[in-house]
Design an enzyme around this catalytic site. Structure first.
Site, PDB file in Angstrom:
ATOM      1  N   LYS A   1       0.816  -1.221   0.000  1.00  0.00           N
ATOM      2  CA  LYS A   1       0.000   0.000   0.000  1.00  0.00           C
ATOM      3  C   LYS A   1       0.849   1.270   0.000  1.00  0.00           C
ATOM      4  O   LYS A   1       0.464   2.285  -0.566  1.00  0.00           O
ATOM      5  CB  LYS A   1      -0.924   0.005   1.224  1.00  0.00           C
ATOM      6  CG  LYS A   1      -1.954  -1.122   1.239  1.00  0.00           C
ATOM      7  CD  LYS A   1      -3.149  -0.809   0.378  1.00  0.00           C
ATOM      8  CE  LYS A   1      -4.162  -1.951   0.359  1.00  0.00           C
ATOM      9  NZ  LYS A   1      -5.199  -1.774  -0.667  1.00  0.00           N
TER      10      LYS A   1
ATOM     11  N   GLU B   1      -9.688   6.511   2.913  1.00  0.00           N
ATOM     12  CA  GLU B   1     -10.617   5.530   3.460  1.00  0.00           C
ATOM     13  C   GLU B   1      -9.796   4.303   3.835  1.00  0.00           C
ATOM     14  O   GLU B   1      -8.741   4.069   3.254  1.00  0.00           O
ATOM     15  CB  GLU B   1     -11.673   5.146   2.407  1.00  0.00           C
ATOM     16  CG  GLU B   1     -11.239   4.056   1.407  1.00  0.00           C
ATOM     17  CD  GLU B   1     -10.115   4.468   0.461  1.00  0.00           C
ATOM     18  OE1 GLU B   1      -9.893   5.676   0.283  1.00  0.00           O
ATOM     19  OE2 GLU B   1      -9.452   3.568  -0.107  1.00  0.00           O
TER      20      GLU B   1
ATOM     21  N   SER C   1       1.698  -9.727  -0.791  1.00  0.00           N
ATOM     22  CA  SER C   1       1.418  -8.286  -0.740  1.00  0.00           C
ATOM     23  C   SER C   1       1.640  -7.659   0.630  1.00  0.00           C
ATOM     24  O   SER C   1       1.833  -6.449   0.735  1.00  0.00           O
ATOM     25  CB  SER C   1      -0.010  -8.016  -1.208  1.00  0.00           C
ATOM     26  OG  SER C   1      -0.930  -8.778  -0.447  1.00  0.00           O
TER      27      SER C   1
HETATM   28  C1  LIG Z   1      -1.628  -6.906   2.478  1.00  0.00           C
HETATM   29  C2  LIG Z   1      -2.775  -6.550   1.593  1.00  0.00           C
HETATM   30  N1  LIG Z   1      -2.936  -7.208   0.440  1.00  0.00           N
HETATM   31  C3  LIG Z   1      -3.961  -6.933  -0.396  1.00  0.00           C
HETATM   32  C4  LIG Z   1      -4.923  -5.998  -0.070  1.00  0.00           C
HETATM   33  C5  LIG Z   1      -6.064  -5.784  -1.017  1.00  0.00           C
HETATM   34  O1  LIG Z   1      -6.002  -4.604  -1.755  1.00  0.00           O
HETATM   35  P1  LIG Z   1      -5.626  -4.621  -3.286  1.00  0.00           P
HETATM   36  O2  LIG Z   1      -6.498  -5.613  -3.957  1.00  0.00           O
HETATM   37  O3  LIG Z   1      -5.898  -3.219  -3.730  1.00  0.00           O
HETATM   38  O4  LIG Z   1      -4.206  -4.966  -3.417  1.00  0.00           O
HETATM   39  C6  LIG Z   1      -4.798  -5.282   1.135  1.00  0.00           C
HETATM   40  C7  LIG Z   1      -5.798  -4.241   1.501  1.00  0.00           C
HETATM   41  O5  LIG Z   1      -5.864  -3.732   2.597  1.00  0.00           O
HETATM   42  C8  LIG Z   1      -3.692  -5.569   1.983  1.00  0.00           C
HETATM   43  O6  LIG Z   1      -3.548  -4.911   3.154  1.00  0.00           O
END
Ligand SMILES: Cc1ncc(COP(=O)(O)O)c(C=O)c1O
Lengths: 271, 403
Positions: free
Chosen positions: B96, B118, B385
């Protein structure tokens, strides 16, 4: 000529301003919406804006959000809103009704189905808050073909290019949002409105109604000095919220009559 | 590596990905979006902006993030080799922050001293609060009151970083309502306020801008994979909430048709239960939060509540570019349940010594399902992620443990 256009013509001929109240269909209860619409007419409404509730009313302040939540909790749907107008029409054939809401319920029904159902229910106009002109050319065309006026918003920050876009795609009237922010916000800049309305009217060639922030007879009169119509929403919802059921219609009529009287005292004649 | 015939060029200048995306907002927001689009276009072409962004990613975030070969886990699964892109090692613990830095830099250039955001789980809120502290900006984070209750640690983190957290009481009191409230703040305070959206959703130019800031993930992979393995991966796998970590790793691979792109949505308690968050798999196209995309909605077009063990995937919409990649067939979208994600979570902890975020655990779980069906010389690249420290309470609760 559409019923909305002829309403404005008739008013302009006698130098009067249009009074356009807004309520949300299904608030406080589905069976009270037709009686409330009749009360609005009795209080002096020239056109009724009827809100279609949506789960995510992004452009609305807390008052209309609450109305929307109550309506949804009461089981209101777009289909039932159309039924409600049909029922209203059995007692009132003249007062134009404009549906106001968000795009998704209409897209879920399907634009073609919606447009023909709206025509069949004798709805006169439709204002979809999250359909700016550039995203809804085909919807606006379908609406016009069915005799529905597509109504658009303009804001203090709108550019002249926006005036032209709206003039091309819209019809009926322009809804001028008199301040930055969401519905129900409190501050209104009368001088700004007074400066902008003549410009907009000249460029789009449609009557201009002003809404957002009109709360009483005084603010309505001052706006009415310069605009063709005055739109009142949040303040009526508040009246509905605080009225016991047996006083609902009477309170709404009394509130609107004050506004009507103030508007009718405007010296201004024909523009 | 085979390249596609025509290069991929989306969105078009008006922000559309085929029928998806666009600018579906009230007139009151149009000038704000025009201003943002102009400012962002200027930044996008400015070498000084790009250089500063790269500097920040290197020295503040700690990029490039490594790629790690999960050898023990791959051996145990007995098929394709699994490689992990370690976004969990970024400052603040997830992808993020890449986007937050980019948007905060745009805000600075626009002279906006106040940023709003948000947040659902609080990850994007924490990343925004972090960056706001770093740049000396006022920060207000909108969070559904239900989420404020569920994510107390992240609420405290944001407050430590100097942000104001505003609980949102409207609607379902979750992420989508927080987004509505942030939009209302923006339209009221646009003269001094920049809205930092946390994923590749919202009106144009947000899906484009957020993707641009997140493609650093995929661009690094393009260099790192050949160094490590001598070639590009066979499949790239990422979880999809709004879709930003997935777009970030997918985008540089779109023009390589022999790389499969797989997005993993949250099936919650199971697709048949109806309690899930799989907008692309089970939703229908519609309009919400400024763009046209797949949405979880009822027959009347009302947005419905979603369910997932991972708060970051708990969103009824999805970025419009994923809607387009699905319809065009370029990417595949699959689902993983809470249970499967939890199993992958525990496996990665025990076998590789990495505690993954529950969101990322969805991508891992699909890799674990796919790997045994493929030969040992195939390569799966999974976007890890984020790290799972934030999920300790949720996982412990599921295992019947109380702190
Ligand atoms: C670690 C992590 N992965 C994925 C997401 C999902 O968001 P996005 O699909 O935009 O990557 C989030 C959202 O809070 C997150 O904290």
């Amino acid at each position: 000529m559409s019923k909305i256009q002829s309403t404005f013509q008739r008013l302009q001929a006698t130098g009067r301003r249009a009074l356009i109240p807004f309520i949300t269909a299904g608030d406080p209860a589905p069976e009270l919406t037709v009686p409330l619409m009749n009360a609005l007419v009795e209080g002096g409404a020239d056109i009724i804006e009827l809100g279609v509730p949506f789960s995510d009313p992004m452009a609305d302040g807390p008052t209309i959000q609450r109305a929307s939540e109550r309506a949804l909790a009461n089981g209101m749907t777009l289909r039932r809103v159309l039924d409600t107008v049909r029922e209203f029409r059995t007692g009132n054939a003249e007062t134009p009704v404009v549906l106001m809401g968000y795009a998704n319920p209409i897209e879920a029904m399907g634009v073609e189905r919606f447009v023909s159902a709206a025509r069949e229910a004798q709805i006169d106009g439709v204002l979809i808050v999250d359909y700016p002109p550039e995203e809804c050319e085909s919807f606006a065309r379908a609406a016009k073909d069915a005799g529905l006026d597509p109504i658009f918003l303009l804001a203090p920050t709108s550019t002249e290019q926006r005036f032209r876009d709206v003039a091309r795609v819209g019809s009926g009237y322009i809804y001028y949002v008199s301040l930055k922010g969401v519905t129900g916000a409190a501050t209104l800049d009368f001088d700004e409105v007074a400066a902008r309305i003549p410009q907009i009217r000249a460029q789009v060639g449609m009557p201009v109604g002003v809404g957002f922030g009109i709360r009483d007879a005084e603010s309505a009169r001052r706006i009415g000095e310069v605009a063709d119509a005055v739109v009142i929403g949040s303040r009526i919802i508040e009246e509905i919220e605080r009225s016991p059921r047996d006083r609902l219609a009477a309170n709404v009529i009394a509130f609107l009559r004050e506004i009507r009287t103030a508007l009718d005292q405007i010296e201004g004649g024909v523009r | 590596m085979q390249m596609a015939d025509a290069p991929y060029r989306f969105p078009d200048p008006s922000g559309h990905f085929g029928p998806y995306g666009g600018v579906f907002v009230a007139e009151t927001l149009i000038p704000a979006l025009d201003e943002l689009r102009a400012a962002y276009e200027a930044c996008r072409d400015d070498p000084a902006f790009i250089a500063e962004f790269e500097y920040e990613l290197k020295h503040y975030v700690g990029r490039p993030s490594p790629i790690y070969h999960a050898r023990r886990w791959s051996d145990l699964l007995g098929g394709a080799q699994i490689y992990l892109k370690r976004e969990d090692l970024n400052h603040t613990g997830a992808h993020k922050v890449n986007n937050c830095i980019g948007q905060a830099m745009v805000a600075r250039r626009m002279g906006k001293p106040r940023v709003i955001a948000e947040t659902g789980a609080g990850q994007h809120g924490v990343a925004t609060a972090t960056v706001a502290a770093r740049y000396g900006m006022e920060c207000v984070v909108y969070m559904g009151s239900e989420d404020v209750r569920r994510q107390a640690a992240n609420v405290y983190r944001m407050k430590l970083l100097g942000a104001t957290v505003v609980p949102v009481e409207s609607g379902s009191k979750t992420l989508k309502d927080a987004l509505n409230e942030a939009m209302r703040d923006w339209v009221t305070n646009v003269h001094n306020t920049f809205y930092i959206i946390g994923t590749v959703a919202g009106p144009h130019p947000y899906p484009l801008m957020v993707r641009d800031f997140q493609t650093v993930i995929g661009k690094e992979c393009l260099l790192q994979m050949p160094e490590m393995t001598g070639r590009q991966p066979d499949c790239v796998i990422a979880c999809v909430g709004g879709g930003s970590n997935a777009m970030g790793i997918f985008h540089p691979y779109i023009d390589m048709p022999d790389v499969r792109l797989i997005g993993v949505e949250a099936a919650g308690e199971g697709m048949e239960s109806g309690r899930h968050a799989a907008s692309l798999t089970a939703g229908k196209p519609g309009v919400l939060h400024g763009n046209r995309t797949y949405l979880l909605q009822d027959d009347d077009g009302q947005i419905i509540e979603t369910h997932s063990i991972s708060a970051g995937l708990d969103y009824p919409g999805v970025g419009p570019e994923h809607a387009w990649l699905k319809d065009s067939g370029r990417a595949e979208y699959v689902t993983v349940t809470d249970q499967e994600a939890l199993k992958a979570f525990h496996d990665l902890c025990r076998l590789e010594g990495i505690i993954p975020a529950l969101e990322s655990s969805h991508a891992l779980a699909y890799a674990a399902r796919l790997a045994p069906t493929l030969p040992k010389d195939k390569i799966l690249l999974v976007n890890l992620s984020g790290r799972g420290d934030k999920d300790m309470h949720t996982v412990a609760e599921k295992s019947g443990i109380q702190f």
